[in-house]
Design a protein around this motif. Sequence first.
Motif, PDB file in Angstrom:
ATOM      1  N   ALA A  99       0.831  -1.201   0.000  1.00  0.00           N
ATOM      2  CA  ALA A  99       0.000   0.000   0.000  1.00  0.00           C
ATOM      3  C   ALA A  99       0.869   1.256   0.000  1.00  0.00           C
ATOM      4  O   ALA A  99       0.529   2.249  -0.633  1.00  0.00           O
ATOM      5  N   SER A 100       1.983   1.213   0.715  1.00  0.00           N
ATOM      6  CA  SER A 100       2.917   2.343   0.799  1.00  0.00           C
ATOM      7  C   SER A 100       4.304   1.797   1.072  1.00  0.00           C
ATOM      8  O   SER A 100       4.460   0.752   1.709  1.00  0.00           O
ATOM      9  N   GLU A 101       5.303   2.516   0.608  1.00  0.00           N
ATOM     10  CA  GLU A 101       6.665   2.149   0.945  1.00  0.00           C
ATOM     11  C   GLU A 101       7.556   3.387   0.854  1.00  0.00           C
ATOM     12  O   GLU A 101       7.294   4.302   0.092  1.00  0.00           O
ATOM     13  N   THR A 102       8.590   3.376   1.675  1.00  0.00           N
ATOM     14  CA  THR A 102       9.561   4.460   1.683  1.00  0.00           C
ATOM     15  C   THR A 102      10.934   3.857   1.912  1.00  0.00           C
ATOM     16  O   THR A 102      11.049   2.782   2.516  1.00  0.00           O
ATOM     17  N   ILE A 103      11.951   4.528   1.411  1.00  0.00           N
ATOM     18  CA  ILE A 103      13.311   4.017   1.577  1.00  0.00           C
ATOM     19  C   ILE A 103      14.251   5.196   1.801  1.00  0.00           C
ATOM     20  O   ILE A 103      14.025   6.286   1.281  1.00  0.00           O
ATOM     21  N   THR A 104      15.297   4.939   2.576  1.00  0.00           N
ATOM     22  CA  THR A 104      16.355   5.913   2.800  1.00  0.00           C
ATOM     23  C   THR A 104      17.671   5.250   2.419  1.00  0.00           C
ATOM     24  O   THR A 104      17.944   4.119   2.816  1.00  0.00           O
ATOM     25  N   PHE A 105      18.469   5.977   1.639  1.00  0.00           N
ATOM     26  CA  PHE A 105      19.739   5.442   1.157  1.00  0.00           C
ATOM     27  C   PHE A 105      20.898   6.026   1.947  1.00  0.00           C
ATOM     28  O   PHE A 105      20.909   7.209   2.271  1.00  0.00           O
ATOM     29  N   ARG A 106      21.881   5.191   2.238  1.00  0.00           N
ATOM     30  CA  ARG A 106      23.058   5.612   2.984  1.00  0.00           C
ATOM     31  C   ARG A 106      24.332   5.433   2.177  1.00  0.00           C
ATOM     32  O   ARG A 106      25.166   6.308   2.100  1.00  0.00           O
ATOM     33  N   LYS A 107      24.490   4.254   1.560  1.00  0.00           N
ATOM     34  CA  LYS A 107      25.655   3.951   0.719  1.00  0.00           C
ATOM     35  C   LYS A 107      25.166   3.253  -0.544  1.00  0.00           C
ATOM     36  O   LYS A 107      24.150   2.567  -0.527  1.00  0.00           O
ATOM     37  N   SER A 108      25.928   3.406  -1.619  1.00  0.00           N
ATOM     38  CA  SER A 108      25.575   2.788  -2.895  1.00  0.00           C
ATOM     39  C   SER A 108      26.058   1.343  -2.957  1.00  0.00           C
ATOM     40  O   SER A 108      27.088   0.998  -2.377  1.00  0.00           O
ATOM     41  N   LEU A 109      25.319   0.533  -3.696  1.00  0.00           N
ATOM     42  CA  LEU A 109      25.753  -0.834  -4.005  1.00  0.00           C
ATOM     43  C   LEU A 109      26.319  -0.844  -5.418  1.00  0.00           C
ATOM     44  O   LEU A 109      25.689  -0.349  -6.351  1.00  0.00           O
ATOM     45  N   GLN A 110      27.507  -1.418  -5.562  1.00  0.00           N
ATOM     46  CA  GLN A 110      28.218  -1.443  -6.835  1.00  0.00           C
ATOM     47  C   GLN A 110      28.089  -2.822  -7.486  1.00  0.00           C
ATOM     48  O   GLN A 110      27.711  -3.802  -6.841  1.00  0.00           O
ATOM     49  N   LEU A 111      28.445  -2.882  -8.756  1.00  0.00           N
ATOM     50  CA  LEU A 111      28.374  -4.117  -9.537  1.00  0.00           C
ATOM     51  C   LEU A 111      29.118  -5.260  -8.845  1.00  0.00           C
ATOM     52  O   LEU A 111      30.232  -5.083  -8.357  1.00  0.00           O
ATOM     53  N   TRP A 112      28.469  -6.409  -8.785  1.00  0.00           N
ATOM     54  CA  TRP A 112      28.957  -7.671  -8.238  1.00  0.00           C
ATOM     55  C   TRP A 112      29.115  -7.666  -6.716  1.00  0.00           C
ATOM     56  O   TRP A 112      29.610  -8.638  -6.163  1.00  0.00           O
ATOM     57  N   GLN A 113      28.706  -6.604  -6.041  1.00  0.00           N
ATOM     58  CA  GLN A 113      28.777  -6.621  -4.580  1.00  0.00           C
ATOM     59  C   GLN A 113      27.707  -7.555  -4.027  1.00  0.00           C
ATOM     60  O   GLN A 113      26.561  -7.537  -4.472  1.00  0.00           O
ATOM     61  N   ARG A 114      28.107  -8.358  -3.036  1.00  0.00           N
ATOM     62  CA  ARG A 114      27.153  -9.208  -2.335  1.00  0.00           C
ATOM     63  C   ARG A 114      26.522  -8.386  -1.216  1.00  0.00           C
ATOM     64  O   ARG A 114      27.196  -7.568  -0.595  1.00  0.00           O
TER      65      ARG A 114
END
Length: 194
Positions: free
Chosen positions: A80-95
């Motif tokens: 019904a609703s969602e929100t997100i907060t970003f702190r650090k980026s995820l890079q290619l092939w990162q687990r």
Amino acid sequence: MHMFFRTLLHVLFLSRRRPDLAHDDVARTNFITLPTDLDINRHMNNGVYFSIMDVARFDMLVRNGVWKTMRDKDWYPVVASETITFRKSLQLWQRFTIESRITGYDDRAVYLEQRYVRPAADGTPEIYAQGFIRARFLRKSGGVVPVSELIEVFGAAGGGGLPEWIERWGADVALPPTRAEAPSIWPSEVEQRA
């Protein structure tokens, strides 16, 4: 389309081979950042975070037995609703791991918290992004499954008590019901009509 295959991989194969969960447990689902997850800045696209969170929620639902019960009762979950907060980026092939947990519920919805985590230098899990989801369950025959019925079937996961800010957020971002009017009028348009 790649998210469809990711979902099938987790729901049909990986989730069924992982340990069962209780409704209050934190579900941990592992992923790798794929080339199809990236945006022009070569890190995970912000919209992809929500899609991968869907896959992690399906993993949780399969492992805690909710998915089977929902299928037996012809129910299905919707966000019904969602929100997100970003702190650090995820890079290619990162687990990375998504930690999913039921936070609680109110009289209309169930709330979940999901965290993107990776190990810090000392090995402790570090939050890269954090999302909150307000979900409802619908019947395939039509209508909403009341939270009271969900509690009767599954128990009171999350204890029911929600932080005040989540309750306020749930109310503040809610749109009118599907059968009510919901005209798209921007504030500047209201001023022009006056």
